[in-house]
Design a protein around this motif. Structure first.
Motif: not given
Ligand code: PEP
Ligand code: MN
Length: 336
Positions: A101, A163, A181, A183-185, A206, A236, A271
């Motif tokens: 992670c 990320e 990357q 991220g989801s957020r 994501k 995810r 995740h």
């Molecule tokens: C991650 O890939 O470590 C992560 C934080 O993923 P996500 O943005 O999907 O929560």
């Protein structure tokens, strides 16, 4: 709007379409390999459509009844293949991305990188700017972590993904990794999406934890419309009422997006489930559902991990996962 040119349309004919479009105040982008395709995301009136359809070299003009155009299947000749270092995503083979992670130390990263490479992963993941729920949790090694990712890539031949959370981390990551990357957020951080769109590196996008499929594709549209066609979508898991799993893996989204978009789609079972025992079954299912790959969290010592240790696989479990995913891939006639 999508303008499909004839297979033998000349450069001059394409240029003329471009001139006519700009006369209408439209700005189309030329995409596609064999057949040239012009795409414009704006709203187009019927007379404009008719005028374009009569131009020499134009095969067909098509209105797109969806808010995303560049991310849609109509706007591409075949599926997009994204190149990440020496790896490819979307070529038909199953690509496996694995790693911790968070990058925590040189030994942790290099040991994990060697282990996942030995088992057949092609891309190393590792967060160095971590968007954590708590400000008191480990936030990542930042620049030092990026340098370690570059060192691990050189030592193993793996490509790397990390990320980025803002323009500063994006700037720092550019010199050290092969893929960025989102991220989801940050899936709807439109400013950041435009910035990675201009960055000229492949992007792993994501799905937001509460994003609809259309919102997710619109986020991809931001990156594509900023000039970056190298986008990989990552399912995810989404937020539901269920508490036994960290999120709910929406596998139907994977199969559906493969029908809507030319972009590759991968699955993050780590995740999505938060549970190591579910990673192998969900990875097998992801490949069967048509995913172009998976991204899995692996740690040499999950009990001591500074982030997401509970859902991380040890290298031996990851080797077992690779064998299982290999079996399913081969059964579907896909390489891994
Ligand atoms: C991650 O890939 O470590 C992560 C934080 O993923 P996500 O943005 O999907 O929560
Ligand atoms: Mn994580």
């Amino acid at each position: 709007m999508v303008i499909l040119m004839e297979m033998d349309a000349s450069e001059q004919q394409v240029a003329e379409v471009g001139r006519v479009l700009s006369g209408f105040g439209l700005e189309a982008r030329l995409v596609g390999g064999g057949r040239k395709i012009m795409c414009d995301a704006g709203v187009v009136q019927d007379p404009v459509l008719d005028a374009l359809g009569r131009l020499p070299g134009v095969h067909r003009v098509q209105r797109v009844g969806r808010p995303y155009v560049l991310a849609g299947k109509e706007c591409a000749e075949g599926n997009t293949v994204v190149r990440v270092g020496r790896a490819t995503i979307g070529s038909g083979a199953v690509t496996v991305i694995a790693g911790p992670c968070a990058v925590e130390s040189r030994d942790q990263l290099l040991d994990t990188a060697r282990a996942v490479a030995a088992s057949g992963a092609k891309v190393l993941r590792g967060g160095t700017y971590k968007p954590r729920t708590s400000p008191y949790s480990f936030q990542g090694l930042e620049q030092r972590g990026l340098e370690l990712l570059a060192e691990a890539a050189a030592a193993t031949g793996l490509a790397t993904v990390t990320e980025v959370i803002d323009e500063q981390s994006l700037e720092a990551a550019l010199a050290h990794v092969d893929m960025l990357q989102i991220g989801s957020r940050n899936m709807q951080n439109f400013h950041l999406l435009r910035a990675v769109g201009r960055a000229g590196k492949p992007v792993l996008l994501k799905r937001g934890m509460s994003a609809t499929i259309e919102e997710w594709l619109m986020a991809a549209e931001y990156i594509l419309s900023a000039g970056n066609e190298q986008v990989v979508l990552c399912e995810r898991g989404i937020r539901t009422f269920e508490t036994y799993t960290r999120n709910t893996l929406d596998l139907s989204a994977v199969s559906l997006v493969k029908t809507l978009s030319h972009l590759p789609v991968i699955v993050d079972p780590s995740h999505a489930t938060g549970r190591p025992e579910l990673i192998a079954p969900m990875s097998r299912a992801a490949v069967a559902a048509g995913a172009d790959g998976i991204i899995v969290e692996v740690h040499v010592n999950p009990k001591e991990a500074l982030c997401d240790g509970k859902q991380s696989l040890e290298p031996a479990a990851f080797a077992g996962l690779m064998a299982e995913v290999g079996t399913v891939s081969r059964a579907l006639g896909r390489a891994i």
